[in-house]
Design a protein around this motif. Structure first.
Motif, PDB file in Angstrom:
ATOM      1  N   THR A   1      -7.849  -4.910 -20.853  1.00  0.00           N
ATOM      2  CA  THR A   1      -6.650  -5.477 -20.234  1.00  0.00           C
ATOM      3  C   THR A   1      -6.979  -6.070 -18.869  1.00  0.00           C
ATOM      4  O   THR A   1      -6.569  -7.205 -18.544  1.00  0.00           O
ATOM      5  N   VAL A   2      -7.729  -5.317 -18.058  1.00  0.00           N
ATOM      6  CA  VAL A   2      -8.146  -5.822 -16.746  1.00  0.00           C
ATOM      7  C   VAL A   2      -8.968  -7.102 -16.910  1.00  0.00           C
ATOM      8  O   VAL A   2      -8.780  -8.088 -16.183  1.00  0.00           O
ATOM      9  N   ARG A   3      -9.877  -7.093 -17.858  1.00  0.00           N
ATOM     10  CA  ARG A   3     -10.727  -8.265 -18.078  1.00  0.00           C
ATOM     11  C   ARG A   3      -9.897  -9.491 -18.439  1.00  0.00           C
ATOM     12  O   ARG A   3     -10.170 -10.606 -17.965  1.00  0.00           O
ATOM     13  N   GLN A   4      -8.884  -9.296 -19.274  1.00  0.00           N
ATOM     14  CA  GLN A   4      -8.026 -10.415 -19.658  1.00  0.00           C
ATOM     15  C   GLN A   4      -7.228 -10.930 -18.468  1.00  0.00           C
ATOM     16  O   GLN A   4      -7.070 -12.145 -18.290  1.00  0.00           O
ATOM     17  N   ILE A   5      -6.734 -10.034 -17.647  1.00  0.00           N
ATOM     18  CA  ILE A   5      -5.971 -10.434 -16.451  1.00  0.00           C
ATOM     19  C   ILE A   5      -6.842 -11.242 -15.507  1.00  0.00           C
ATOM     20  O   ILE A   5      -6.425 -12.281 -14.970  1.00  0.00           O
ATOM     21  N   VAL A   6      -8.083 -10.780 -15.311  1.00  0.00           N
ATOM     22  CA  VAL A   6      -9.017 -11.503 -14.440  1.00  0.00           C
ATOM     23  C   VAL A   6      -9.380 -12.850 -15.049  1.00  0.00           C
ATOM     24  O   VAL A   6      -9.384 -13.884 -14.373  1.00  0.00           O
ATOM     25  N   ARG A   7      -9.681 -12.842 -16.342  1.00  0.00           N
ATOM     26  CA  ARG A   7     -10.102 -14.069 -17.033  1.00  0.00           C
ATOM     27  C   ARG A   7      -9.022 -15.137 -17.000  1.00  0.00           C
ATOM     28  O   ARG A   7      -9.318 -16.332 -16.841  1.00  0.00           O
ATOM     29  N   GLU A   8      -7.760 -14.713 -17.148  1.00  0.00           N
ATOM     30  CA  GLU A   8      -6.649 -15.671 -17.166  1.00  0.00           C
ATOM     31  C   GLU A   8      -6.200 -16.086 -15.764  1.00  0.00           C
ATOM     32  O   GLU A   8      -5.291 -16.903 -15.621  1.00  0.00           O
ATOM     33  N   GLY A   9      -6.801 -15.504 -14.737  1.00  0.00           N
ATOM     34  CA  GLY A   9      -6.455 -15.884 -13.364  1.00  0.00           C
ATOM     35  C   GLY A   9      -5.070 -15.450 -12.935  1.00  0.00           C
ATOM     36  O   GLY A   9      -4.467 -16.089 -12.053  1.00  0.00           O
ATOM     37  N   LEU A  10      -4.548 -14.373 -13.531  1.00  0.00           N
ATOM     38  CA  LEU A  10      -3.177 -13.957 -13.220  1.00  0.00           C
ATOM     39  C   LEU A  10      -3.022 -13.425 -11.803  1.00  0.00           C
ATOM     40  O   LEU A  10      -1.905 -13.357 -11.289  1.00  0.00           O
ATOM     41  N   LEU A  11      -4.139 -13.051 -11.174  1.00  0.00           N
ATOM     42  CA  LEU A  11      -4.083 -12.566  -9.788  1.00  0.00           C
ATOM     43  C   LEU A  11      -4.653 -13.574  -8.802  1.00  0.00           C
ATOM     44  O   LEU A  11      -4.780 -13.267  -7.620  1.00  0.00           O
ATOM     45  N   GLY A  12      -4.962 -14.764  -9.283  1.00  0.00           N
ATOM     46  CA  GLY A  12      -5.621 -15.741  -8.415  1.00  0.00           C
ATOM     47  C   GLY A  12      -7.085 -15.359  -8.241  1.00  0.00           C
ATOM     48  O   GLY A  12      -7.708 -14.774  -9.126  1.00  0.00           O
ATOM     49  N   GLN A  13      -7.640 -15.659  -7.083  1.00  0.00           N
ATOM     50  CA  GLN A  13      -9.034 -15.279  -6.802  1.00  0.00           C
ATOM     51  C   GLN A  13      -9.085 -13.790  -6.478  1.00  0.00           C
ATOM     52  O   GLN A  13      -8.370 -13.305  -5.600  1.00  0.00           O
ATOM     53  N   ILE A  14      -9.923 -13.050  -7.177  1.00  0.00           N
ATOM     54  CA  ILE A  14     -10.046 -11.608  -6.937  1.00  0.00           C
ATOM     55  C   ILE A  14     -10.784 -11.386  -5.619  1.00  0.00           C
ATOM     56  O   ILE A  14     -11.878 -11.927  -5.396  1.00  0.00           O
ATOM     57  N   VAL A  15     -10.192 -10.559  -4.756  1.00  0.00           N
ATOM     58  CA  VAL A  15     -10.824 -10.280  -3.453  1.00  0.00           C
ATOM     59  C   VAL A  15     -11.217  -8.810  -3.323  1.00  0.00           C
ATOM     60  O   VAL A  15     -12.081  -8.471  -2.510  1.00  0.00           O
ATOM     61  N   GLU A  16     -10.594  -7.930  -4.120  1.00  0.00           N
ATOM     62  CA  GLU A  16     -10.932  -6.520  -4.053  1.00  0.00           C
ATOM     63  C   GLU A  16     -10.729  -5.885  -5.429  1.00  0.00           C
ATOM     64  O   GLU A  16      -9.685  -6.065  -6.060  1.00  0.00           O
ATOM     65  N   PHE A  17     -11.738  -5.152  -5.858  1.00  0.00           N
ATOM     66  CA  PHE A  17     -11.693  -4.482  -7.159  1.00  0.00           C
ATOM     67  C   PHE A  17     -12.149  -3.048  -6.966  1.00  0.00           C
ATOM     68  O   PHE A  17     -13.214  -2.792  -6.391  1.00  0.00           O
ATOM     69  N   GLU A  18     -11.344  -2.093  -7.427  1.00  0.00           N
ATOM     70  CA  GLU A  18     -11.684  -0.681  -7.276  1.00  0.00           C
ATOM     71  C   GLU A  18     -11.521   0.020  -8.624  1.00  0.00           C
ATOM     72  O   GLU A  18     -10.503  -0.133  -9.304  1.00  0.00           O
ATOM     73  N   SER A  19     -12.549   0.773  -8.998  1.00  0.00           N
ATOM     74  CA  SER A  19     -12.555   1.453 -10.290  1.00  0.00           C
ATOM     75  C   SER A  19     -12.966   2.904 -10.093  1.00  0.00           C
ATOM     76  O   SER A  19     -13.949   3.192  -9.402  1.00  0.00           O
ATOM     77  N   HIS A  20     -12.211   3.815 -10.703  1.00  0.00           N
ATOM     78  CA  HIS A  20     -12.483   5.257 -10.600  1.00  0.00           C
ATOM     79  C   HIS A  20     -12.732   5.831 -11.981  1.00  0.00           C
ATOM     80  O   HIS A  20     -12.073   5.473 -12.951  1.00  0.00           O
ATOM     81  N   TYR A  21     -13.663   6.785 -12.053  1.00  0.00           N
ATOM     82  CA  TYR A  21     -13.861   7.572 -13.271  1.00  0.00           C
ATOM     83  C   TYR A  21     -14.105   9.006 -12.801  1.00  0.00           C
ATOM     84  O   TYR A  21     -15.236   9.407 -12.521  1.00  0.00           O
ATOM     85  N   ASP A  22     -13.034   9.760 -12.676  1.00  0.00           N
ATOM     86  CA  ASP A  22     -13.096  11.081 -12.052  1.00  0.00           C
ATOM     87  C   ASP A  22     -12.795  12.193 -13.048  1.00  0.00           C
ATOM     88  O   ASP A  22     -12.099  11.993 -14.049  1.00  0.00           O
ATOM     89  N   ARG A  23     -13.303  13.375 -12.726  1.00  0.00           N
ATOM     90  CA  ARG A  23     -13.050  14.572 -13.521  1.00  0.00           C
ATOM     91  C   ARG A  23     -12.821  15.749 -12.573  1.00  0.00           C
ATOM     92  O   ARG A  23     -13.128  15.668 -11.380  1.00  0.00           O
ATOM     93  N   TYR A  24     -12.296  16.820 -13.127  1.00  0.00           N
ATOM     94  CA  TYR A  24     -12.189  18.048 -12.345  1.00  0.00           C
ATOM     95  C   TYR A  24     -12.915  19.156 -13.095  1.00  0.00           C
ATOM     96  O   TYR A  24     -12.392  19.755 -14.035  1.00  0.00           O
TER      97      TYR A  24
END
Length: 354
Positions: free
Chosen positions: A135-158
């Motif tokens: 979903t994120v890839r499609q949003i970026v690919r389609e330019g729905l946010l304009g030019q991406i300036v900040e991208f943050e990704s988390h993969y956390d566990r407890y």
């Protein structure tokens, strides 16, 4: 190469969590692939679920079988290079569980061998087919946010204790969170944005008595873009999985793709109409500008599909399609881990180079 009309017979080396959860069930769902042989040193657990498989007690017995076309390596990280090298030299196509290898030098060596032997080589970066990432890839690919300036990704566990009787808690080559969860985060960032100019990272132990690095913060510098990747074993209150900001808007997504939980529960993708579908309560929020109008609302998550990885492997082996997860990309991921660990040791940003 097998012909377009032949089956691809698959042998799996190792039947631990990765083999049981992420490989055998998915391989069994892909037309054209036949799970034929499994290496288990103790017992025959795979045969309980897949009666048709032959169980052998050593990788060599698998590699010498001329009926096996594809070998899947799902053993501890430090063994990936040696086993993949032997499989390739035995004339097999090879899929390696992530992380590809312990070093980028080893990764390049396997790439060279695969080229010489004219065999397919890929790494199981299945989380390219997580629904949230799709979903994120499609949003970026389609330019729905304009030019991406900040991208943050988390993969956390407890997991605030040291897990007993697992090689993943041992101080060994290729161990630790950068190679484990970090491999997924880095691969996804590379798919979206390519390789960075510079990397800054903090890699450390946060659990008492831990023998492995279990906290990662990584900052990847691109032109006009900063990518932040975080993974930790001590996050009890889980925050957003993705935060993306652009010149026109933002996208924020909570929750993890449901496929892993389903597979761990013993559910097969076969015959499940809503496989990989996520509940509406976890759909991401989009706040942006569309056609001159301000839009704020949820975006339905694209269904995840781990079977797509192995469908592509079959298509690439039979010459139907190009390989998606290329070994060169997996090598780049290992190199980025090396640079991140160097940055953490030297406490400074390090230029990325292959």
């Amino acid at each position: 190469m097998v012909s377009k009309n032949e089956e691809v017979r698959v042998g799996v080396v190792g039947y631990g969590m990765s083999g049981q959860v992420f490989h055998a069930p998915i391989i069994s769902c892909v037309p054209g692939l036949t799970l034929a042989k499994v290496v288990e040193r103790h017992g025959q657990k795979s045969k309980e679920r897949y009666p048709q498989v032959e169980v052998v007690d050593s990788p060599e017995k698998l590699f010498e079988d001329n009926t096996i076309d594809l070998v899947v390596i799902t053993t501890p990280n430090a063994s990936h290079f040696e086993l993949a090298e032997k499989a390739l030299k035995a004339g097999k196509h090879v899929v390696v569980e992530k992380p590809f290898t312990v070093t980028s030098t080893e990764a390049q060596s396997l790439i060279d061998i695969a080229y010489q032997e004219k065999r397919l080589l890929s790494v199981y970066q299945n989380r390219r087919w997580d629904g949230d990432f799709q979903t994120v890839r499609q949003i970026v690919r389609e330019g729905l946010l304009g030019q991406i300036v900040e991208f943050e990704s988390h993969y956390d566990r407890y997991i605030n204790y040291l897990r007993p009787s697992t090689w993943k808690e041992e101080d060994a080559e290729g161990s630790g969170i950068a190679y484990d969860l970090g491999s997924h985060l880095i691969d996804q960032a590379q798919v979206l944005f390519g390789v960075p100019r510079r990397i800054s990272a903090d890699v450390r132990k946060v659990r008492e008595g831990s023998r492995i690095d279990d906290s990662l913060q990584m900052f990847m510098e691109y032109e006009n873009l900063t990518v932040t990747l975080k993974a930790s074993m001590l996050v009890r209150e889980i925050g957003p999985r993705f935060i993306v900001h652009g010149t026109d808007g933002s996208f924020v997504k909570y929750g993890l793709d449901p496929q892993e939980a389903a597979l761990k529960g013993g559910i097969s993708p076969l015959g499940v109409a809503d496989w990989g579908c996520e509940g509406k309560d976890l759909w991401g929020k989009l706040n942006t500008q569309v056609g001159g109008l301000h839009f704020t609302g949820q975006v339905e998550t694209i269904p995840g599909d781990y079977c797509a990885y192995y469908r592509n492997i079959y298509g690439a082996i039979t010459g139907r399609e190009a390989l998606i997860v290329k070994p060169e990309e997996a090598r780049n991921t290992i190199r980025m881990i090396e640079v991140a660990k160097q940055s953490a040791r030297e406490k400074k940003a390090v230029a990325f180079s292959l």
